[in-house]
Design an enzyme around this catalytic site. Structure first.
Site, PDB file in Angstrom:
ATOM      1  N   SER A  75       0.879  -1.187   0.000  1.00  0.00           N
ATOM      2  CA  SER A  75       0.000   0.000   0.000  1.00  0.00           C
ATOM      3  C   SER A  75       0.904   1.222   0.000  1.00  0.00           C
ATOM      4  O   SER A  75       2.091   1.117   0.355  1.00  0.00           O
ATOM      5  CB  SER A  75      -0.838  -0.005   1.280  1.00  0.00           C
ATOM      6  OG  SER A  75      -1.491   1.241   1.456  1.00  0.00           O
TER       7      SER A  75
ATOM      8  N   TYR B 187      -1.930  -1.209  10.188  1.00  0.00           N
ATOM      9  CA  TYR B 187      -1.845  -1.222   8.724  1.00  0.00           C
ATOM     10  C   TYR B 187      -0.437  -0.830   8.265  1.00  0.00           C
ATOM     11  O   TYR B 187       0.160  -1.498   7.414  1.00  0.00           O
ATOM     12  CB  TYR B 187      -2.891  -0.255   8.158  1.00  0.00           C
ATOM     13  CG  TYR B 187      -3.190  -0.455   6.696  1.00  0.00           C
ATOM     14  CD1 TYR B 187      -3.987  -1.507   6.259  1.00  0.00           C
ATOM     15  CD2 TYR B 187      -2.683   0.419   5.743  1.00  0.00           C
ATOM     16  CE1 TYR B 187      -4.268  -1.686   4.910  1.00  0.00           C
ATOM     17  CE2 TYR B 187      -2.958   0.249   4.396  1.00  0.00           C
ATOM     18  CZ  TYR B 187      -3.756  -0.804   3.980  1.00  0.00           C
ATOM     19  OH  TYR B 187      -4.029  -0.978   2.642  1.00  0.00           O
TER      20      TYR B 187
END
Ligand code: NAD
Length: 260
Positions: free
Chosen positions: A145, A158
């Site tokens: 990401s 995350y």
């Protein structure tokens, strides 16, 4: 172009978003697919969507949790038993987790996100790389990401997991290049999928669409990415056209992660 004729590709998180869009593109190019997801109904929907676009597609479904190593081993063994090889692996399933400051993030939430996004990717690589090494070929694309290459904020689990995915990619790419295997990661920015919709609802509640407009106002391209745009990239990266791209991470974010 049929880059995946006679090729076998496993996709985790194949029931939604980026996994589903990539499956659709790779099926159009001739692959035999094994789609993996926690969500059985979503898997069935992906399969029927793919068959309506590509009636000749071969699509097998495996319900599995990537955070459980035994279940990862199960879908890898299923693929070998069924098709005898794995040409490509899109190691993609993941979650965002709850947004919170580091001090309030919570140990349980941190562990939950890392278990799925990082441990799950590691289990996938462990079992698929073993098979690919025996074969002497293969390509893996891990989903990181922009949160794996830049700081975003409010996303301890995350950020830790996606930076970890980039590290695993570099490490394994260096180990396995000599066996004819490439390992790469993608770093998507905000792509409009159910996960991003959920994230905007955490920020904006009922006004999540407004929050979305504000979110993309700082993107050089002033819009969200589309799942199919990620599908084109993943298809390229898993194809033999990208065999010499190894141990690296490719952003797909409209240029946002390079903006000062
Ligand atoms: P999504 O929620 O649309 O799809 C994710 C799929 O993964 C779902 O079908 C879900 O059921 C499945 N899944 C979740 N946990 C699982 C588990 N433990 N085992 C098996 N399947 C599981 O999300 P998406 O946007 O398509 O995200 C896919 C990947 O892309 C994730 O790793 C996410 O972190 C990453 N990503 C997405 C974006 C974005 O903007 N959409 C940006 C950067 C990274």
């Amino acid at each position: 172009m049929k880059r995946f004729e006679d090729k076998v590709v496993i996709i985790t998180g194949g029931g939604s978003g980026l996994g589903r869009a990539s499956a659709s593109q790779i099926a159009k190019e001739g692959a035999k697919l094994v789609l993996v997801d926690l969500n059985k109904a979503a898997l069935e929907e992906s399969k029927s969507g793919i068959l309506s676009e590509t009636p000749s597609a071969v699509v097998e479904l495996v319900e599995a949790n990537v955070a459980e190593e035994k279940e990862v081993e199960k879908f890898v063994n299923f693929t070998i038993d069924k098709f005898g090889k794995i040409d490509g692996f899109f190691n993609n399933a993941g979650i965002e987790g709850k947004q919170n400051l580091t001090e309030d993030f919570g140990i349980d939430e941190f562990n939950r996100v890392v278990n799925i996004n990082l441990n799950g990717v590691f289990y996938g690589m462990k079992h698929v790389l073993k098979e690919m090494k025996k074969q002497g070929f293969g390509s893996i694309v891990n989903t990181a990401s922009v949160g794996g290459i830049r700081g975003v904020g409010n996303q301890s689990g995350y950020a830790a997991s996606k930076h970890g995915v980039v590290g695993l990619t570099r490490n394994s790419g260096i180990e396995y290049g000599q066996y004819g295997i490439s390992v790469k990661a993608i770093a998507p920015g905000a792509i409009m999928t159910p996960m991003v919709e959920g994230s905007l609802k955490q920020i904006g509640g009922d006004n999540w669409e407004e929050a979305g407009k504000e979110f993309v106002s700082v993107n050089p391209m002033k819009r969200f990415g589309k799942p199919e745009e990620v599908g084109y990239l993943v298809a390229f990266l898993l194809s033999n056209h990208a065999d010499f791209i190894n141990a690296t991470v490719i952003p797909i974010d409209g240029g946002q992660s390079y903006k000062y």
